[in-house]
Each structure stands twice: as structure tokens, then as C-alpha cells.
Scaffold this motif. Structure first.
Motif, PDB file in Angstrom:
ATOM      1  N   ASP A 402       0.840  -1.207   0.000  1.00 26.68           N
ATOM      2  CA  ASP A 402       0.000   0.000   0.000  1.00 26.68           C
ATOM      3  C   ASP A 402       0.868   1.247   0.000  1.00 26.68           C
ATOM      4  O   ASP A 402       0.594   2.212  -0.709  1.00 26.68           O
ATOM      5  N   ARG A 405       2.354   2.007  -3.349  1.00 26.55           N
ATOM      6  CA  ARG A 405       1.379   2.487  -4.337  1.00 26.55           C
ATOM      7  C   ARG A 405       0.979   3.929  -4.083  1.00 26.55           C
ATOM      8  O   ARG A 405       0.372   4.561  -4.928  1.00 26.55           O
TER       9      ARG A 405
ATOM     10  N   TYR B  13      -8.469  -8.938  -3.341  1.00 23.90           N
ATOM     11  CA  TYR B  13      -8.578  -7.629  -2.682  1.00 23.90           C
ATOM     12  C   TYR B  13     -10.024  -7.377  -2.308  1.00 23.90           C
ATOM     13  O   TYR B  13     -10.926  -7.635  -3.103  1.00 23.90           O
ATOM     14  N   MET B  15     -12.668  -4.742  -1.808  1.00 24.68           N
ATOM     15  CA  MET B  15     -12.963  -3.326  -2.076  1.00 24.68           C
ATOM     16  C   MET B  15     -14.350  -3.036  -1.533  1.00 24.68           C
ATOM     17  O   MET B  15     -15.343  -3.129  -2.262  1.00 24.68           O
ATOM     18  N   VAL B  20     -12.154  -8.359  -5.285  1.00 24.59           N
ATOM     19  CA  VAL B  20     -11.451  -8.308  -6.564  1.00 24.59           C
ATOM     20  C   VAL B  20     -10.371  -9.386  -6.557  1.00 24.59           C
ATOM     21  O   VAL B  20      -9.371  -9.246  -5.864  1.00 24.59           O
ATOM     22  N   ALA B  22      -7.206 -10.855  -7.812  1.00 19.62           N
ATOM     23  CA  ALA B  22      -6.102 -10.432  -8.673  1.00 19.62           C
ATOM     24  C   ALA B  22      -5.312 -11.646  -9.134  1.00 19.62           C
ATOM     25  O   ALA B  22      -4.796 -11.677 -10.253  1.00 19.62           O
ATOM     26  N   GLN B  41      -1.721  -8.566 -20.032  1.00 19.50           N
ATOM     27  CA  GLN B  41      -2.408  -7.297 -20.157  1.00 19.50           C
ATOM     28  C   GLN B  41      -2.382  -6.532 -18.847  1.00 19.50           C
ATOM     29  O   GLN B  41      -2.189  -7.105 -17.786  1.00 19.50           O
ATOM     30  N   SER B  42      -2.669  -5.259 -18.994  1.00 20.18           N
ATOM     31  CA  SER B  42      -2.784  -4.446 -17.792  1.00 20.18           C
ATOM     32  C   SER B  42      -3.916  -4.987 -16.921  1.00 20.18           C
ATOM     33  O   SER B  42      -4.986  -5.327 -17.422  1.00 20.18           O
ATOM     34  N   GLY B  43      -3.664  -5.110 -15.644  1.00 17.67           N
ATOM     35  CA  GLY B  43      -4.688  -5.616 -14.717  1.00 17.67           C
ATOM     36  C   GLY B  43      -4.717  -7.127 -14.631  1.00 17.67           C
ATOM     37  O   GLY B  43      -5.544  -7.702 -13.929  1.00 17.67           O
ATOM     38  N   SER B  44      -3.779  -7.802 -15.304  1.00 15.35           N
ATOM     39  CA  SER B  44      -3.817  -9.262 -15.296  1.00 15.35           C
ATOM     40  C   SER B  44      -3.230  -9.849 -14.011  1.00 15.35           C
ATOM     41  O   SER B  44      -3.335 -11.046 -13.779  1.00 15.35           O
ATOM     42  N   GLY B  45      -2.584  -9.022 -13.201  1.00 13.64           N
ATOM     43  CA  GLY B  45      -2.072  -9.515 -11.918  1.00 13.64           C
ATOM     44  C   GLY B  45      -0.560  -9.628 -11.840  1.00 13.64           C
ATOM     45  O   GLY B  45      -0.023 -10.212 -10.890  1.00 13.64           O
ATOM     46  N   LYS B  46       0.151  -9.024 -12.785  1.00 13.45           N
ATOM     47  CA  LYS B  46       1.609  -9.155 -12.819  1.00 13.45           C
ATOM     48  C   LYS B  46       2.271  -8.549 -11.580  1.00 13.45           C
ATOM     49  O   LYS B  46       3.096  -9.190 -10.925  1.00 13.45           O
ATOM     50  N   SER B  47       1.873  -7.307 -11.281  1.00 17.14           N
ATOM     51  CA  SER B  47       2.494  -6.649 -10.126  1.00 17.14           C
ATOM     52  C   SER B  47       2.133  -7.366  -8.830  1.00 17.14           C
ATOM     53  O   SER B  47       2.978  -7.522  -7.940  1.00 17.14           O
ATOM     54  N   THR B  48       0.879  -7.798  -8.761  1.00 11.82           N
ATOM     55  CA  THR B  48       0.448  -8.522  -7.566  1.00 11.82           C
ATOM     56  C   THR B  48       1.306  -9.765  -7.361  1.00 11.82           C
ATOM     57  O   THR B  48       1.765 -10.050  -6.248  1.00 11.82           O
ATOM     58  N   GLU B 169       8.434  -3.706 -14.569  1.00 13.27           N
ATOM     59  CA  GLU B 169       8.498  -2.741 -15.677  1.00 13.27           C
ATOM     60  C   GLU B 169       9.652  -1.759 -15.513  1.00 13.27           C
ATOM     61  O   GLU B 169       9.445  -0.551 -15.424  1.00 13.27           O
ATOM     62  N   HIS B 201       5.877  -4.983 -20.589  1.00 11.24           N
ATOM     63  CA  HIS B 201       4.850  -4.913 -21.620  1.00 11.24           C
ATOM     64  C   HIS B 201       5.451  -5.159 -22.991  1.00 11.24           C
ATOM     65  O   HIS B 201       4.774  -5.540 -23.926  1.00 11.24           O
TER      66      HIS B 201
HETATM   67  N1  LIG Z   1      -4.519  -2.601  -3.483  1.00 10.61           N
HETATM   68  C1  LIG Z   1      -5.464  -3.013  -4.323  1.00 10.61           C
HETATM   69  N2  LIG Z   1      -6.764  -2.934  -3.999  1.00 10.61           N
HETATM   70  C2  LIG Z   1      -7.710  -3.358  -4.813  1.00 10.61           C
HETATM   71  N3  LIG Z   1      -7.499  -3.901  -5.984  1.00 10.61           N
HETATM   72  C3  LIG Z   1      -6.223  -4.021  -6.399  1.00 10.61           C
HETATM   73  C4  LIG Z   1      -5.147  -3.584  -5.597  1.00 10.61           C
HETATM   74  N4  LIG Z   1      -3.979  -3.841  -6.258  1.00 10.61           N
HETATM   75  C5  LIG Z   1      -4.341  -4.410  -7.433  1.00 10.61           C
HETATM   76  N5  LIG Z   1      -5.675  -4.514  -7.515  1.00 10.61           N
HETATM   77  C6  LIG Z   1      -6.409  -5.109  -8.611  1.00 10.61           C
HETATM   78  O1  LIG Z   1      -5.831  -6.361  -8.899  1.00 10.61           O
HETATM   79  C7  LIG Z   1      -5.753  -6.563 -10.285  1.00 10.61           C
HETATM   80  C8  LIG Z   1      -4.316  -6.837 -10.722  1.00 10.61           C
HETATM   81  O2  LIG Z   1      -3.548  -5.682 -10.515  1.00 10.61           O
HETATM   82  P1  LIG Z   1      -1.999  -5.597 -10.836  1.00 10.61           P
HETATM   83  O3  LIG Z   1      -1.509  -4.313 -10.355  1.00 10.61           O
HETATM   84  O4  LIG Z   1      -1.346  -6.817 -10.366  1.00 10.61           O
HETATM   85  O5  LIG Z   1      -2.024  -5.594 -12.437  1.00 10.61           O
HETATM   86  P2  LIG Z   1      -0.808  -5.523 -13.448  1.00 10.61           P
HETATM   87  O6  LIG Z   1      -0.829  -6.753 -14.237  1.00 10.61           O
HETATM   88  O7  LIG Z   1       0.433  -5.214 -12.734  1.00 10.61           O
HETATM   89  O8  LIG Z   1      -1.236  -4.302 -14.351  1.00 10.61           O
HETATM   90  P3  LIG Z   1      -0.322  -3.196 -15.050  1.00 10.61           P
HETATM   91  O9  LIG Z   1       0.258  -3.819 -16.241  1.00 10.61           O
HETATM   92  O10 LIG Z   1      -1.285  -2.116 -15.395  1.00 10.61           O
HETATM   93  O11 LIG Z   1       0.694  -2.769 -14.027  1.00 10.61           O
HETATM   94  C9  LIG Z   1      -6.332  -5.330 -10.928  1.00 10.61           C
HETATM   95  O12 LIG Z   1      -7.666  -5.614 -11.295  1.00 10.61           O
HETATM   96  C10 LIG Z   1      -6.279  -4.301  -9.868  1.00 10.61           C
HETATM   97  O13 LIG Z   1      -7.340  -3.413  -9.996  1.00 10.61           O
END
Ligand SMILES: Nc1ncnc2c1ncn2[C@@H]1O[C@H](COP(=O)(O)OP(=O)(O)OP(=O)(O)O)[C@@H](O)[C@H]1O
Ligand SMILES: [Mg+2]
Lengths: 407, 224
Positions: A402, A405, B13, B15, B20, B22, B41-48, B169, B201
């Protein structure tokens, strides 16, 4: 991270602090400053009061006619009304004889006191005149001579006068060997006291002729100097006992009082220290307000540094590292505020007396004691730590993801 | 040797009322010396997923093992120490501390590990030399270009000599030439024996990696 490194980072945080943080420090500065100023004004006042009234004379007892059970500070005895000029509670030669019969008494000084009109070089006024037994007065009094000499046994129409009477009571300063006209008679000034009073001291017999309403061989007070001040209480009991016998009174209808300087000094310093405490408590409130300000800034600074906290956690900072850094930062703010506060307080406590020329502490100035500096710094650091604890705790508990971010 | 092992990992997550998801059942093993690119893709969960692999985050469900240790059993403080020693992070936005010089930023993880001063300073200088910033050590991040800042952050990640470099990234904020330079540094690190896990990406850059994992909606759809 070891504590020295935490200190370094905490210190850098203070160095890089924004204007806002410095403004909060002002809260602490004012708080500490007023505590220091008040404490030092207090000690200055205490010192000058002691200096003026003297902590000396612990071996001096004063016997006066009249008795009040509700004896309080400065009012140990019932004032005698004018009709009592002949009343049977007067202090007389009989009492003097009784006292002379008590061993362990070093000196006995019989006094009368009244007001008299005084003229000096065209200006006049009414001041207090005390007739003293000139043979013993110099041994009994706690006054010091600044200029000239005390009274001695051959003296008749001479006086010793208070320091303020000499320096600024009349239009012109009264110098040694000048003549004062008291109730129409001329007196030569042989001594000037080192005090701030406007009193006049003259030989007892002369005083009887000046203060016309006084009856000869009746005294307003008898001042006793004991040989051993360690047995003061026993001595008081003894004198009281003998006087009650000779005056035919009992504990219930006693008509005289004995007060000791020691007792008066004690009451006086108790009063001073409770007044100091009260003022310091008021100043402490401003310190608390300052601490709340620090807490507020700390909260803001934790929010501002959220991202940095996240970074540090990502590269291996433990919660305790973050906690230490923020706590030390708060302590630094307290310390800096404390140091500046001590400076400000010192400046104030030297400036304030200049605007209060007539107050007692104006004479000896104020005292910024090492004690008050140490207390002030400890308190301000503690205030910083207390104020910083919750924000620092909050910072240490931040979730790293958190925090990272956070923008 | 297996460095990182994810078994049926979920991250959900909350919310408010909505959940949600991830990550939905990720199973993955990364062995020492690999160079892995994570795409999707963006939002696919890579950072998570990166955060969980890097022990910054704990999964909602499933087991994560770092060098054999189950991270859910470690205290926050022990996890921080383990993270500090084994993992170096490189972020898209560099994430340098703005009030500290390049040198102090690189020194920070070593201070956190309580390395002795002389050794730490030597090490910081060494890694800054490695990324060609020997002459910029006393610059603040604001006095450096994006590529230079990213090199400082690589140096910071390398300073404690971690076994794994996680880069989310790392070239995302850089132009393509500078991005390629940064990637070359990572490639050289891999050749020197480090394990590298990188989110990107850019499929051209993903080709540097020997293994590609593709995520979609919290599932691994390729390379798992
Ligand atoms: N702290 C959070 N609270 C709620 N939802 C979250 C949180 N962090 C990530 N998400 C959700 O989890 C999903 C995956 O997010 P993540 O950041 O892992 O995507 P990503 O693949 O890294 O995307 P990008 O390429 O845009 O960085 C997304 O739908 C995002 O909205
Ligand atoms: Mg991402």
C-alpha cells in the motif's frame, strides 16, 4: 539498522524538514521558553527576596504584645489599638527583667516604632521611625551597613537610615553626616543601610521624645537573640513559660506572641515556591499545546513519507527501524525546540525585569539555573517522543505494498 | 535449486463489498539462475504476483516458499530481513529517496543490514561503478536523468548482493534506447549468475528472457 544509523536518518529528516515543521517547532520553543522564563524569574525573585529579608537571623525571636490564634503570614499578632496605651498587655521593664533572667539569651533589644514627619532640604514625608536599644541593636539586626556606621551607646541625636530613604525618597539624596529634621528636631545621619527600606533607626530614649504618644518603658516589641539557634523551639517554649508565669496568664488568655525569623523565612519560601509551581504549571500548558502541534506535524510527515516508508520496507527495513527513525525525528524536533526555547526563555527573563523596575526581582535579576535548562530539555525531548509515538507507530505498521502504491 | 515456489496462490482484494480477485490459483516454480519475463495485459495480476514473489505481500490463500521457507510463517520483521538479503527490487518509477544522494540511496539497504561502515561504502561505490555512475555518486535523484535514476535503483538492488532481482516494468518510464541499455545491464547480471524476474509490456524486451510467463485475469496461461 543500528541506532546510530537511525539517528543519522532522523537527523537528516529534521535537516530536510519543510517550513511547516519549523513552524511547529515554534510551539515547543514558546512552551519551553515560557517555562524557562518563569522558572528563572521565580528563582531570581526567590534569590532577591532572600537577599532582601535575609535568610539570616535564624537565631532571632521577636516578642510582641497581643496574641492571635489565627496567626498567618505577616500577621502573627493582633495589632494593638490606640486605647491600649495603658492596657495591661504592654511589654514593660518587668518583662525585660524576666528575659534577662533567662540564660541562653545573648542579646535583648527593646524597640518602639511609629511614624514621624521628616524634612530634608525642603522636601518632606512621613516615614517609619524605630527606636532601638543602641547598645545591642548592631548585634541583633540582620541589616548591613552600606555606608557609615551602626548606632553606638554614646549616640543621642543621630540616626541610621534605610537605603531607599537615602537614595531616592527625597528630592536630593541623603548623604552621610547630613541633617534630617524629624518632628522638628535635627538628627545627623551616621549610617546608611544596605537595604531598600525607607525606615529610620534612632536610639530608644530619643525615640520616646520624638514619638510623643509612646509611654516610657513600654515597648512595642522586644527582639531577642539566642545563643544557640539549634534549640530555638525549646527556647521559645521556655520564654513563653516564664512570661506566662510573670504576666499571670495561661495558654488560653495569653497576651503576647513570639515569632521567629526562621519561621517567617520558611513561610515566605513556601509561598514563593507554590507561586512558582503555579506559574510553571501555566507555562507547561503552552508546552502541551506545542507537543500537540508536533504530533500534528508528525502525522502529516508520516503521510508525506508514506512512499519512502514503502521503499525502505521493500529494501529490508523492519517495522522497528521505521519506528526508531520517526521517534528519533520527533525527539530531535523536541530537542531543537528545547534548545531554542531555552535561548528565548533566557532572553525573556533578562528583558522582562527591565520593564518591571519596582518588582523585587528587578534588583538581583533572574537566574537561569542549570537545573531549569536540564529540566526544560528533558521535558521537550519527552514531549517530542510522546507526541511522535502514535504517528511513528502508524508509520511502522504501514503495509509495504500500500505504501509503495501511495502517490 | 528452487528459489521461489508458489502453490495454488490466490490474492483477493476486498474493495468494500466487492471482492477483486487479482490472482486465482497460481502455481509456479523458479529455479536459481533463471531469467523470467512476466507478460500480460494491464490488470492481469503481474504486479500482484511480483509483490508476493518478493515477500512484500502475503497471499490470501496458497503457499509461498522462498528458498524453502514458508513466508506465511515468518514474522513481519523476519520477513523484512529475509527480503533485504535475498531480493533486490527495481521499480518502474525508480523509487529513489529524493532527499538522499545516489550514494546514500545505494548505501541505505546496507545500513539496514547493519553492514560495517567501511565495507558498506566500498560496496556502494563498487555497484555504482558497475552501472557506470561512478562520477555521479553525490547527485540527488532530481539531478539525474531517468535512465541514470534507474541505474541508481539497479545499484541499490544489487548492493546487498541478493540472489534474486525483481524488476516491475524497469523500462516502463524510459525511452526505447535507454530501456535497452537497462535491459543489457540486467542481461549481464543474469550472465553473472543472478536470478532475474522481470515484468514487461514490451515483447521485444521480453525476448531477452529465457522463459516467458503470460498472465491473464489472474491465471497463468503460458510458461507456467
Ligand atoms: N490494493 C489493491 N486494492 C484493490 N485492488 C487491487 C489492488 N492492487 C491491485 N488490484 C487489482 O488487482 C488486479 C491486478 O492488478 P496488478 O496491479 O497486479 O495488475 P498488473 O498486471 O500489474 O497491471 P499493469 O500492467 O497495469 O501494471 C487489478 O484488477 C487491480 O485493480
Ligand atoms: Mg503492474
Amino acid at each position: 539498522m543500528n541506532i546510530l544509523k537511525c539517528l543519522k536518518h532522523a537527523f537528516n529528516m529534521v535537516i530536510h524538514a519543510k517550513l511547516r515543521s519549523w513552524l511547529t517547532i515554534i510551539g515547543i520553543v514558546i512552551g519551553v521558553g515560557s517555562v524557562v522564563a518563569i522558572m528563572s524569574l521565580g528563582s531570581g525573585m526567590q534569590a532577591s527576596v532572600n537577599d532582601q529579608f535575609g535568610n539570616l537571623g535564624g537565631d532571632i525571636l521577636t516578642l510582641s504584645a497581643g496574641y492571635s490564634r489565627s496567626a498567618g503570614w505577616g500577621g502573627h499578632f493582633r495589632p494593638r489599638d490606640s486605647s491600649s496605651a495603658n492596657s495591661d498587655d504592654d511589654l514593660t521593664r518587668t518583662d525585660l527583667q524576666v528575659l534577662k533572667g533567662i540564660s541562653d539569651i545573648a542579646y535583648i533589644d527593646t524597640n518602639i516604632r511609629g511614624n514621624a514627619d521628616v524634612v530634608y532640604m525642603g522636601s518632606d514625608g512621613t516615614v517609619s521611625v524605630t527606636g532601638v536599644d543602641q547598645k545591642v541593636w548592631s548585634h541583633v539586626t540582620t541589616n548591613e551597613i552600606a555606608d557609615g556606621r551602626m548606632l553606638d551607646s554614646a549616640d543621642q541625636n543621630v540616626v541610621v537610615i534605610g537605603g531607599r530613604l537615602a537614595s531616592d525618597y527625597f528630592d536630593d539624596p541623603v548623604l552621610l553626616n547630613k541633617l534630617l529634621t524629624i518632628e522638628g528636631s535635627s538628627f545627623r545621619v551616621v549610617g546608611i543601610l544596605d537595604d531598600t527600606s525607607t525606615s529610620i533607626y534612632m536610639p530608644l530614649q530619643t525615640a520616646y521624645s520624638i514619638l510623643e504618644d509612646k509611654e516610657r518603658d513600654v515597648y512595642d516589641s522586644i527582639v531577642i537573640k539566642v545563643k544557640d539557634e539549634n534549640n530555638l523551639d525549646a527556647m521559645i517554649d521556655k520564654i513563653e513559660h516564664k512570661l506566662m508565669l510573670s504576666r499571670h496568664v495561661t495558654e488560653k488568655d495569653r497576651d503576647f506572641s513570639i515569632t521567629s525569623n526562621a519561621q517567617i523565612n520558611e513561610t515566605r519560601s513556601e509561598m514563593m515556591s507554590s507561586m512558582n509551581l503555579f506559574l510553571t504549571a501555566i507555562a507547561a500548558v503552552s508546552l502541551i499545546v506545542g507537543a500537540v502541534g508536533v504530533a500534528n506535524t508528525m502525522f502529516t510527515s508520516v503521510i508525506e513519507k508514506t512512499k519512502e516508508i514503502g521503499i525502505m520496507k521493500a529494501i529490508g527495513a523492519r517495522n522497528s527501524d521505521i519506528l526508531s527513525i520517526f521517534m528519533l525525528n520527533a525527539a530531535f524536533i523536541g530537542l531543537v525546540g528545547g534548545i531554542l526555547g531555552v535561548l528565548v526563555g533566557t532572553i525573556f527573563s533578562t528583558v522582562i525585569p527591565m520593564f518591571m523596575g519596582s518588582m523585587p526581582f528587578a534588583r538581583s535579576g533572574t537566574l537561569v539555573t542549570l537545573d531549569s535548562v536540564i529540566i526544560a530539555l528533558t521535558v521537550s525531548v519527552a514531549a517530542g517522543l510522546i507526541a511522535g509515538f502514535i504517528p511513528a507507530w502508524q508509520a511502522s505498521k504501514l503495509d509495504p505494498v500500500d505504501a509503495l502504491r501511495y502517490e | 535449486m528452487t528459489l521461489v515456489k508458489l502453490q495454488d496462490v490466490y490474492k483477493i482484494y476486498q474493495m468494500g463489498e466487492v471482492q477483486v480477485p487479482a490472482l486465482r490459483g497460481i502455481t509456479l516454480e523458479i529455479t536459481q539462475g533463471e531469467f523470467v519475463a512476466i507478460v500480460g495485459q494491464s490488470g492481469s495480476g503481474k504486479s500482484t504476483m511480483m509483490n508476493i514473489v518478493g515477500c512484500l505481500d502475503k497471499p490470501t490463500k496458497g503457499i509461498v516458499r522462498l528458498k524453502g521457507q514458508d513466508i506465511s510463517r515468518l514474522s513481519d520483521s523476519n520477513l523484512a530481513v529475509l527480503r533485504g538479503h535475498t531480493i533486490g527490487f527495481i521499480f518502474q518509477q525508480y523509487n529513489l529517496i529524493p532527499s538522499m544522494t545516489a550514494f546514500d540511496n545505494v548505501l541505505l539497504p546496507l545500513e539496514l543490514q547493519e553492514m560495517n561502515d567501511a565495507q558498506a561504502r566500498k560496496q556502494a561505490n563498487k555497484v555504482l561503478e558497475m552501472v557506470d555512475l561512478g562520477d555521479k555518486t553525490h547527485h540527488l535523484p532530481s539531478q539525474l536523468s531517468g535512465g541514470q535514476q534507474q541505474r541508481v535503483s539497479i545499484a541499490r538492488a544489487l548492493a546487498p548482493e541478493p540472489e534474486i532481482i525483481l524488476a516491475d516494468e524497469p523500462t516502463g518510464a524510459l525511452d526505447s534506447k535507454t530501456g535497452r541499455d537497462v535491459l543489457k545491464i540486467l542481461h549481464n547480471l543474469w550472465k553473472s549468475g543472478k536470478t532475474i524476474i522481470m515484468v514487461t509490456h514490451d515483447l521485444n524486451l521480453a525476448k531477452y528472457a529465457k522463459r516467458q510467463i503470460e498472465l491473464k485475469d489472474g491465471h497463468i496461461i503460458k510458461g507456467g
